[in-house]
Design a protein around this motif. Structure first.
Motif, PDB file in Angstrom:
ATOM      1  N   TRP A 227       0.864  -1.259  -0.023  1.00  0.00           N
ATOM      2  CA  TRP A 227      -0.028  -0.118   0.128  1.00  0.00           C
ATOM      3  C   TRP A 227       0.772   1.248   0.075  1.00  0.00           C
ATOM      4  N   GLU A 228       2.133   1.354  -0.433  1.00  0.00           N
ATOM      5  CA  GLU A 228       2.964   2.473  -0.480  1.00  0.00           C
ATOM      6  C   GLU A 228       2.189   3.420  -1.388  1.00  0.00           C
ATOM      7  N   GLY A 229       1.915   4.682  -0.978  1.00  0.00           N
ATOM      8  CA  GLY A 229       1.457   5.842  -1.845  1.00  0.00           C
ATOM      9  C   GLY A 229      -0.062   5.782  -1.685  1.00  0.00           C
ATOM     10  N   ASN A 230      -0.866   4.752  -1.050  1.00  0.00           N
ATOM     11  CA  ASN A 230      -2.086   4.585  -0.733  1.00  0.00           C
ATOM     12  C   ASN A 230      -2.615   5.518   0.364  1.00  0.00           C
ATOM     13  N   PHE A 231      -2.678   6.946   0.108  1.00  0.00           N
ATOM     14  CA  PHE A 231      -3.004   7.655   1.211  1.00  0.00           C
ATOM     15  C   PHE A 231      -4.647   7.845   1.631  1.00  0.00           C
ATOM     16  N   ASP A 232      -5.327   7.281   0.489  1.00  0.00           N
ATOM     17  CA  ASP A 232      -6.680   7.644   0.931  1.00  0.00           C
ATOM     18  C   ASP A 232      -7.370   6.860   1.897  1.00  0.00           C
ATOM     19  N   VAL A 233      -6.520   5.631   2.123  1.00  0.00           N
ATOM     20  CA  VAL A 233      -7.101   4.761   3.305  1.00  0.00           C
ATOM     21  C   VAL A 233      -6.794   5.294   4.590  1.00  0.00           C
ATOM     22  N   LEU A 234      -6.164   6.218   4.834  1.00  0.00           N
ATOM     23  CA  LEU A 234      -5.407   6.665   6.099  1.00  0.00           C
ATOM     24  C   LEU A 234      -6.344   7.393   6.967  1.00  0.00           C
ATOM     25  N   VAL A 235      -6.332   7.056   8.078  1.00  0.00           N
ATOM     26  CA  VAL A 235      -7.209   7.867   9.085  1.00  0.00           C
ATOM     27  C   VAL A 235      -6.703   9.212   9.712  1.00  0.00           C
ATOM     28  N   VAL A 281      16.592  -4.278  13.308  1.00  0.00           N
ATOM     29  CA  VAL A 281      15.573  -3.617  14.281  1.00  0.00           C
ATOM     30  C   VAL A 281      14.950  -2.638  13.787  1.00  0.00           C
ATOM     31  N   LEU A 282      13.655  -2.584  13.744  1.00  0.00           N
ATOM     32  CA  LEU A 282      12.650  -1.487  13.310  1.00  0.00           C
ATOM     33  C   LEU A 282      11.805  -0.915  14.611  1.00  0.00           C
ATOM     34  N   PRO A 283      11.735   0.346  14.641  1.00  0.00           N
ATOM     35  CA  PRO A 283      11.069   1.012  15.738  1.00  0.00           C
ATOM     36  C   PRO A 283       9.468   0.273  15.561  1.00  0.00           C
ATOM     37  N   CYS A 284       9.017   0.272  14.573  1.00  0.00           N
ATOM     38  CA  CYS A 284       7.662  -0.515  14.650  1.00  0.00           C
ATOM     39  C   CYS A 284       7.610  -1.326  13.087  1.00  0.00           C
ATOM     40  N   PRO A 285       6.504  -2.059  13.306  1.00  0.00           N
ATOM     41  CA  PRO A 285       6.644  -3.112  11.931  1.00  0.00           C
ATOM     42  C   PRO A 285       6.293  -2.494  10.822  1.00  0.00           C
ATOM     43  N   TYR A 286       5.918  -0.974  10.704  1.00  0.00           N
ATOM     44  CA  TYR A 286       5.425  -0.297   9.631  1.00  0.00           C
ATOM     45  C   TYR A 286       6.534   1.057   9.388  1.00  0.00           C
ATOM     46  N   ILE A 287       7.363   1.135  10.262  1.00  0.00           N
ATOM     47  CA  ILE A 287       8.391   2.172   9.805  1.00  0.00           C
ATOM     48  C   ILE A 287       9.723   1.610   9.518  1.00  0.00           C
ATOM     49  N   HIS A 288       9.937   1.281   8.409  1.00  0.00           N
ATOM     50  CA  HIS A 288      10.965   0.430   7.698  1.00  0.00           C
ATOM     51  C   HIS A 288      12.408   1.153   7.673  1.00  0.00           C
ATOM     52  N   THR A 289      12.637   1.715   8.628  1.00  0.00           N
ATOM     53  CA  THR A 289      13.980   2.218   9.181  1.00  0.00           C
ATOM     54  C   THR A 289      14.892   1.296  10.211  1.00  0.00           C
ATOM     55  N   SER A 290      16.082   1.123   9.955  1.00  0.00           N
ATOM     56  CA  SER A 290      16.683   0.063  11.112  1.00  0.00           C
ATOM     57  C   SER A 290      17.465   1.029  11.830  1.00  0.00           C
ATOM     58  N   ILE A 332       8.695   9.230   5.649  1.00  0.00           N
ATOM     59  CA  ILE A 332       8.478   7.757   4.940  1.00  0.00           C
ATOM     60  C   ILE A 332       8.565   7.779   3.557  1.00  0.00           C
ATOM     61  N   VAL A 333       8.033   9.042   2.868  1.00  0.00           N
ATOM     62  CA  VAL A 333       7.772   9.134   1.475  1.00  0.00           C
ATOM     63  C   VAL A 333       9.127   9.626   0.946  1.00  0.00           C
ATOM     64  N   ASN A 334       9.597  10.673   1.621  1.00  0.00           N
ATOM     65  CA  ASN A 334      10.858  11.411   1.111  1.00  0.00           C
ATOM     66  C   ASN A 334      12.150  10.554   1.346  1.00  0.00           C
ATOM     67  N   ARG A 335      12.222   9.630   2.416  1.00  0.00           N
ATOM     68  CA  ARG A 335      13.586   9.262   2.956  1.00  0.00           C
ATOM     69  C   ARG A 335      13.318   7.571   3.052  1.00  0.00           C
ATOM     70  N   ILE A 336      12.370   6.886   2.693  1.00  0.00           N
ATOM     71  CA  ILE A 336      12.434   5.500   2.810  1.00  0.00           C
ATOM     72  C   ILE A 336      11.654   4.938   1.430  1.00  0.00           C
ATOM     73  N   TYR A 337      10.784   5.750   0.856  1.00  0.00           N
ATOM     74  CA  TYR A 337      10.128   4.995  -0.476  1.00  0.00           C
ATOM     75  C   TYR A 337      11.103   5.146  -1.343  1.00  0.00           C
ATOM     76  N   ASN A 338      11.096   4.037  -2.102  1.00  0.00           N
ATOM     77  CA  ASN A 338      12.113   3.842  -3.500  1.00  0.00           C
ATOM     78  C   ASN A 338      13.491   3.464  -3.009  1.00  0.00           C
ATOM     79  N   LYS A 339      13.775   3.122  -1.662  1.00  0.00           N
ATOM     80  CA  LYS A 339      15.048   2.849  -1.302  1.00  0.00           C
ATOM     81  C   LYS A 339      15.135   1.151  -0.939  1.00  0.00           C
ATOM     82  N   PRO A 340      16.488   0.831  -1.027  1.00  0.00           N
ATOM     83  CA  PRO A 340      16.379  -0.760  -0.198  1.00  0.00           C
ATOM     84  C   PRO A 340      16.094  -0.655   1.021  1.00  0.00           C
ATOM     85  N   LEU A 341      15.159  -1.683   1.623  1.00  0.00           N
ATOM     86  CA  LEU A 341      14.750  -1.813   2.866  1.00  0.00           C
ATOM     87  C   LEU A 341      15.528  -2.863   3.704  1.00  0.00           C
TER      88      LEU A 341
END
Length: 385
Positions: A227-235, A281-290, A332-341
């Motif tokens: 769901w990268e880029g799928n902002f319409d579903v966000l609360v 180690v990721l800070p949470c399951p959805y923030i894909h930074t080590s 997320i968009v500017n610093r994680i999207y489109n980069k190796p995770l």
């Protein structure tokens, strides 16, 4: 969470007494959580992403970009034992074994043994495909305490379409009864978009499982993975406030729902972190930074690095990755999207993001659950023991 017995509601006390009987060492660690929080230490659940293989291809899969990667060191049973040893030394008490789908693994039992059920409260996150009566009883026998079962609709066709797996709904529903019959604690984990949250279907979904004595844990939609880029579903914040109102009337909750007298807000690092199949180690399951790799340095140092980042070391009264569009756009968009995770945290956070006020200094962490009535079932609204 608060661990003072005087603050616990009757069913909380019942659960604690059962834990004291069945896993006294785990109980003793949990009873020390208040002190750890006051010292600014993490009491995190370790979400162990043991393997990304899965038999189902979910529409929203948050680990899609981790799947297929095979290069680099991966966990051995000895590595799992070492992770558990370090976690135990830090006074941590809870594991969630997840994937992918962990129940497809031939060495699942060995993972549980390596973690050591006598030292940790163990959850298993599953889509239910392989969880029949025999398997449920077996999981209970080897020391698994709780099942986190993913179901996303009462309508079989809607669920199967969302999960891209015909028959998955039927198997998941049978897995609910199998878990209950085996004496496993269980809650339903369900993905909720902005649109679904306000639907009659969602209310009916919650009421159905509540009538079975099962709580519903809401995973807000996140713009990551498939769901990268799928902002319409966000609360947004109004949606989250609506969710709080639902929590007063139903046994439904999120990861930021106050419980046990403790309002932690965002629980990233201080209340939960993820360990990938490759040791990051990721800070949470959805923030894909080590924030570090367990194969390269100690878990203690990695956790401290995470707490030194203000978003994880300070009180945050929202879900950053589900609701905070400023955070999502900037990091997320500017610093994680489109980069190796996963992206190294040094590439995501800068000196301006350093912690200024440790989370233990915020008195809100120790206030009672302010928006609960005593008549609510808030004591059950928690994903941790």
């Amino acid at each position: 969470m608060s661990t003072q017995q005087g603050q616990l509601k009757p069913d909380e006390t019942e659960k604690r007494n059962l834990l004291k009987k069945e896993k006294p060492y785990v109980y003793e660690k949990i009873m020390k959580f208040d002190g750890k929080i006051k010292r600014g230490e993490s009491i995190a659940i370790i979400q162990f992403q043991c393997n990304y293989n899965c038999n189902i291809h979910c529409t929203h899969c948050s680990v899609k970009r981790f799947q297929g990667k095979k290069d680099g060191r991966q966990y051995t049973i000895a590595d799992v034992k070492e992770l558990a040893r370090q976690a135990d030394e830090l006074g941590l008490a809870r594991f969630v074994i997840t994937g992918g789908e962990p129940l497809i693994l031939k060495n699942f039992d060995a993972f549980v043994e390596a973690i050591d059920p006598q030292k940790f409260y163990i959850n298993c996150d599953t889509n239910g495909w392989f969880l029949d009566e025999k398997r449920a009883k077996h999981l209970k026998s080897i020391g698994v305490d709780r099942i986190q079962l993913s179901i996303d609709s009462l309508d079989a066709n809607e669920h199967d379409t969302f999960r891209n797996a015909k028959g998955s709904h039927e198997r998941a529903m049978k897995a609910v009864d199998a878990s209950l019959d085996a004496g496993l604690d269980i809650f339903i984990q369900t993905v909720v978009t902005k649109q679904r949250l306000h639907s009659d279907e969602f209310i009916q979904f919650v009421e159905f499982f509540n009538k079975k004595g099962v709580g519903v844990f809401v995973t807000y939609a996140k713009p990551v993975g498939a769901w990268e880029g799928n902002f319409d579903v966000l609360v947004n914040k109004d949606d989250m406030n609506y969710m709080k109102e639902l929590e007063k009337r139903h046994n439904v909750y999120t990861h930021i729902t106050p419980a046990y007298g403790l309002n932690m807000g965002c629980i990233a690092v201080k209340g939960m972190f993820s360990v990938t199949q490759y040791g990051d180690v990721l800070p949470c399951p959805y923030i894909h930074t080590s924030i570090g790799n367990i194969f390269e340095e100690s878990l203690k140092d990695i956790i401290q690095r995470g707490l030194n980042i203000k978003y994880f070391g300070e009180y945050v009264n929202t879900c950053l990755i589900a609701e905070d569009r400023d955070f999502i756009d900037k990091y997320i968009v500017n610093r994680i999207y489109n980069k190796p995770l996963p992206v190294p945290c040094s590439d995501v956070f800068t000196d301006e993001d350093k912690t200024q006020k440790p989370f233990n200094e915020d008195e809100r962490l120790f206030q009672p659950n302010l928006y609960w009535n005593h008549s609510t079932r808030a004591s059950k609204k928690q994903i941790v023991q």
